[in-house]
Design an enzyme around this catalytic site. Structure first.
Site, PDB file in Angstrom:
ATOM      1  CE  LYS A   1      -2.522  -0.876   3.710  1.00  0.00           C
ATOM      2  NZ  LYS A   1      -2.251  -2.258   4.056  1.00  0.00           N
TER       3      LYS A   1
ATOM      4  CB  CYS B   1     -10.364   1.634  14.722  1.00  0.00           C
ATOM      5  SG  CYS B   1      -9.387   3.119  14.706  1.00  0.00           S
ATOM      6  CG  MET B   2      -7.683   3.833  17.941  1.00  0.00           C
ATOM      7  SD  MET B   2      -7.342   5.438  18.668  1.00  0.00           S
ATOM      8  CE  MET B   2      -8.526   5.775  19.823  1.00  0.00           C
TER       9      MET B   2
ATOM     10  CG  MET C   1      -9.143  -2.233  14.621  1.00  0.00           C
ATOM     11  SD  MET C   1     -10.054  -1.730  13.200  1.00  0.00           S
ATOM     12  CE  MET C   1      -8.906  -0.602  12.456  1.00  0.00           C
TER      13      MET C   1
ATOM     14  N   GLY D   1      -4.960   1.773  13.684  1.00  0.00           N
ATOM     15  CA  GLY D   1      -5.232   1.495  12.277  1.00  0.00           C
ATOM     16  C   GLY D   1      -5.093   2.707  11.391  1.00  0.00           C
ATOM     17  CD  GLN D   2      -8.845   6.159  11.384  1.00  0.00           C
ATOM     18  OE1 GLN D   2      -9.238   6.888  10.495  1.00  0.00           O
ATOM     19  NE2 GLN D   2      -9.413   6.111  12.568  1.00  0.00           N
TER      20      GLN D   2
HETATM   21  S1  SF4 Z   1       2.432   3.064   7.068  1.00  0.00           S
HETATM   22 FE1  SF4 Z   1       1.301   1.127   6.933  1.00  0.00          FE
HETATM   23  S2  SF4 Z   1       0.423   1.153   4.878  1.00  0.00           S
HETATM   24 FE2  SF4 Z   1       2.068   2.680   4.883  1.00  0.00          FE
HETATM   25  S3  SF4 Z   1       3.856   1.548   4.134  1.00  0.00           S
HETATM   26 FE3  SF4 Z   1       3.869   1.454   6.364  1.00  0.00          FE
HETATM   27  S4  SF4 Z   1       2.872  -0.483   6.848  1.00  0.00           S
HETATM   28 FE4  SF4 Z   1       2.351   0.020   4.734  1.00  0.00          FE
END
Ligand code: SF4
Lengths: 91, 806
Positions: B89, B173-174, B349, B386-387
């Site tokens: 990603k 989420c948290m 999560m 997660g964010q």
């Molecule tokens: S911050 Fe998360 S999504 Fe972005 S490169 Fe690192 S592990 Fe991957």
């Protein structure tokens, strides 16, 4: 026409994986760079995104490869947009 | 692309990959320009640093810009978090700017049709609705808000409007991680950091799949193995995942089993007299929930009482409750009983989205405290986010309905007074009653006004609740047809939320604006705007300030400070106000820097000290507390509460929990009784449904589904099913099914033995796909303290499409 710099991590020292290295040499779009320990640098220069994905999958599946990480990716001028438009705009 | 440019890009790619291979060892945080040395510039290309836009890991990238466009992304090898590595990603993070359907103009729904309007009309429309009914306005934000964006929204609501109805998607989420930290240490956020992953002997993942959700962190661990180090990974989960593939042990638990497992470990530590008596005697208290009205504070219990309560959680009883064999519980207790090894626990999560979320968070902290596996590098209970700025913007800035910046709360008169002082507001400006938390906020918005639905205007920034809220039919879809309710959505692409929006605002994203994020290890990271947003898209922070100024012009008292000045006023060196509410002048000054410096005053109040903005410009992030040294330099803190590293620990102390809720420098070891999940499978709905994420897509997929490589690699959501269950139901690979709960349904293709392997009786569906809204089915039951809903377990059934009633 994506260009990416990738780092392959092998399960052990790179020189112990000659079969995998040979397979990499056979792919014309791949250029092989430095190796150190279990890591090897390569550059993939492919004609389109589908071929890029094929190569990516092939490398990941090579015997002894435990990880494939990305060091850099270059975009084309008109690229990286999804082929699908958002469903909302199609309604 | 011409040959010269192509060969230039190839040499840049080879240099980037080659330097990662050469720099196989860990790298220190260095100053900005050093890292770009081996990324060739030329052909008009320049590089600059930015944290990745996606998960809470906080990897840094180098962004290559040419002719006003992002043309390349490289892992930043000077970044301590990722040392040049990126996941798939992160590698595509530049592509998210260039989806074909970027929103480029404000759109107002007129007679049911979205119509392009000018920004002036958009801002005026919003200001007018707020002016007419300020207390029925709600602001729904995000852990993707940058710190300045969240701070501006917070000040606008709580300072300007005296309205506390502001809450973020991070509630989903948290939030339970926050309440778990508060209940245990009296202050939020992990004491350890990512260095724990480099130093632990055992890594326990509690209902957590970092191989897909925090891949760069997980590769820090697996990389150690490829260097010949030994690290034992123990995966405790409800389904096998890619993390399981790398684990030495997999402990499959029933939903809610984590509560029983942690109680079982503590039971054995006590029973076998194997806990760290000295650590507990010096640094801990025991705590239990009050019988009548449980609070986050709880009540003091003696060690004898703790022993008595935990006595029934024998390994055999825990096996019954959790499904994990008693021997495995003994194995975990033996590991925690061994002080010669270092143990790190990770969760996200799976543990937080739990009706016992606060309890299970507190219990896992308790396991570490009781066993003394705390505060040495490698010994840490760590919650991941997660964010990208769930910590920085939500937890630190406090964009939650009950909070104020810097760990202050609205219910405390002293805290309100301090805050009014920093904001130069009249006494009493801040409302003492907490606003609505997310679930309540949307309940009140989707309920007709005549029936008590007292939220009538909602502004959603940087998030997509139309896809991510639980029980969508009740909490979002019911908005449809309610004529007096007005939904404003600022986003970069059309989403499931914009479908019901009355006003859509096109937003600038990521490196189209300045920003600051705070990641999962207390690391604050800054970046500068590098390219212009498309069309009329504008910064979210500007939108908030422009609305505030419009209200100021309309004579709204709250938008003036005590001296009659606009609450967001920024002056130049000559003392003249810069009109930052006009977008043409927004970048005449660095608004982020002004807001950050104002916010920084709050951060010393709970020892979350931040350095001046300019220090972050130079670094790849700094972990708070960041304290100025005698030579004028700024030093970050890796291990909080530990005397060897934390500047706020009393001199001579090994540990000091200086925000102890019992005011005695001690952390709390909690006892919570196991309680069954809120909804269990039965004859009508015989399966457990769990939802979650996949490697290729980030949350609701708004951005990643517009990157063709990611979209092609994972084009659609699916239903994971156990082969035996599929066979029993005569369902074949790829066949379409309807998954249904008491709340709604969703159509999906079946994937058997795919990415994850659920045990019999359970199914899993990722939520990234806007064409398959699994949150029509999920449950809005939530934790009583954190108010975080349980997305991980509810009762559902699966029917072949052909057999399902229409
Ligand atoms: S911050 Fe998360 S999504 Fe972005 S490169 Fe690192 S592990 Fe991957």
């Amino acid at each position: 026409m994506p260009i990416s710099g990738l780092v392959i991590t092998f399960a052990s020292q790179v020189e112990e994986h000659s079969a995998a290295i040979e397979s990499l040499h056979e792919v014309p779009e791949i250029e092989i760079g430095n190796a150190s320990g279990s890591k090897l640098a390569i550059v993939v220069d492919s004609a389109d995104k589908r071929r890029d994905q094929q190569i990516w999958n092939m490398v990941r599946e090579l015997p002894g490869v435990i990880d494939l990480a990305v060091a850099m990716v270059a975009f084309d001028e008109d690229n990286e947009t999804a082929e699908r438009e958002s469903i909302r705009n199609l309604e | 692309m011409d040959a010269k440019r192509r060969s230039f890009l190839k040499s840049a790619a080879m240099a980037a990959a080659g330097s990662m291979v050469a720099g196989n060892t860990s790298l220190p945080v260095v100053h900005a320009d050093q890292a770009v040395d081996d990324l060739p510039t030329g052909e008009g290309m320049t590089w600059n640093k930015a944290p990745c836009r996606f998960c809470g890991t906080g990897c840094h990238v180098q962004v290559g810009v040419e002719d006003g466009r992002v043309v390349a992304i490289a892992g930043d090898k000077a970044a301590d978090v990722n040392k040049g590595l990126l996941c798939v990603k992160g590698y595509h993070v530049g592509g998210i700017l260039y989806g074909k359907d970027r929103l480029t103009n404000p759109l107002l729904r007129k007679d049911g049709k979205l119509t392009e309007i000018e920004w002036d009309e958009a801002i005026e429309t919003i200001a007018k609705r707020i002016f007419d009914s300020p207390q029925t306005f709600a602001f729904y934000g995000s852990g993707q808000w940058t710190i300045p964006e969240g701070y501006a929204a917070q000040k606008f609501m709580k300072g300007g409007l005296g309205n506390n109805h502001i809450d973020p998607n991070a509630r989903l989420c948290m939030a339970s991680a926050v309440t778990g930290f508060l209940a245990t240490y009296g202050v939020d956020e992990p004491a350890g950091c990512y260095q724990d992953l480099d130093e632990c002997d055992v890594l326990i993942t509690w209902g957590n799949n970092p191989a897909e959700m925090h891949p760069v962190l997980f590769s820090r661990v697996t990389d150690r193995r490829s260097r010949g180090e030994t690290v034992r990974i123990i995966d405790i989960g409800t389904r096998k995942t890619r993390t399981t593939d790398a684990a030495n042990d997999y402990l499959e638990m029933k939903p809610h089993g984590d509560v029983a497992i942690s109680l079982g470990i503590m039971h054995l530590l006590i029973e076998n007299n194997n806990y760290d008596k000295s650590f507990v005697e010096k640094h801990c208290n025991f705590r239990g929930a009050e019988e009548l009205t449980p609070t986050l504070q709880g009540e003091q219990i003696s060690e004898a009482e703790f022993r008595k309560r935990i006595a029934k959680y024998t390994p055999e009883r825990v096996e019954e409750l959790s499904g994990v064999p008693a021997d495995q519980i003994r194995m975990l207790a033996d590991l925690f009983g061994n002080h010669d090894i270092r143990i790190t626990s990770l969760w996200c999560m799976g543990m937080n989205q739990h009706t016992m979320g606060t309890a299970i968070n507190s219990l896992v902290h308790g396991v570490h405290l009781l066993s003394g596996h705390f505060g040495r590098p490698g010994d840490a209970p760590t919650s991941l986010t997660g964010q990208p700025s769930a910590c920085g913007t939500v937890r630190e800035v406090g964009t939650l309905a009950h909070a104020l910046p810097g760990g202050r709360v609205v219910a405390n008169p002293e805290h309100r007074e301090q805050c009014e002082g920093f904001w130069n507001l009249s006494p009493g400006s801040i409302n003492a009653t907490p606003g609505y938390h997310t679930v309540k906020m949307f309940e009140q918005f989707t309920k007709p006004t005549s029936q008590g639905g007292d939220i009538t205007t909602m502004f959603v920034q940087v998030t997509n609740p139309g896809q991510t809220l639980p029980n969508l039919n009740a909490l979002f879809n019911d908005k449809q047809g309610l004529e007096d309710k007005f939904l404003i959505v600022s986003d970069v692409y059309p989403t499931a939320t914009t479908v019901l929006a009355d006003l859509i605002l096109p937003a600038a994203m990521w490196v189209e604006k300045n920003g600051v994020y705070g990641n999962s290890e207390r690391r604050t990271q800054q970046w500068f705007k590098m390219v212009d947003p498309p069309g009329e898209a504008r910064d979210d922070c500007w939108m908030t300030i422009a609305i505030a100024h419009k209200l100021f012009e309309m004579g709204y008292e709250g938008m003036k400070d005590k001296d009659g000045e606009f609450i967001f006023a920024v002056k130049n060196e000559a003392g003249e106000e810069i009109p930052i509410w006009e977008f043409d002048h927004y970048y005449d000054t660095n608004v982020d820097k002004h807001l950050f410096e104002e916010y920084r005053q709050f951060t010393t109040m709970k020892h979350k000290n931040l350095a001046p903005y300019d220090e972050y410009v130079k670094a790849r992030g700094l972990r708070w507390p960041v304290v100025e040294q005698d030579d004028g330099s700024w030093r970050e803190t890796k291990f909080r509460f530990s005397g060897f590293d934390d500047p706020f620990v009393t001199a001579g102390q090994e540990f000091d929990f200086y925000h102890s809720s019992t005011n005695d420098g001690r952390a709390q070891i909690w006892f919570h009784e196991y309680a069954p999940p809120p909804e269990m499978p039965d004859e009508e709905f015989p399966m457990w449904l769990c939802t979650g994420r996949v490697l290729e897509h980030w949350h609701s997929g708004t951005m990643t589904r517009r990157v063709s490589q990611l979209s092609r690699a994972m084009p659609t959501a699916y239903l994971e099913m156990n082969p035996e269950d599929a066979k029993a139901a005569n369902i074949r690979q790829g066949e379409r099914v309807i998954v249904e709960s008491r709340r709604g349904k969703c159509e999906l293709p079946v994937w058997i033995d795919g990415r994850g392997r659920p045990p019999r009786g359970t199914i899993f569906v990722p939520f990234f796909d806007e064409t398959k809204l699994i949150n029509n089915c999920t449950l809005d039951a939530h934790d009583p303290f954190s108010k975080q809903p349980d997305y991980k377990k509810c009762a559902a059934r699966v029917k072949k499409l052909a057999e399902a009633p229409s």
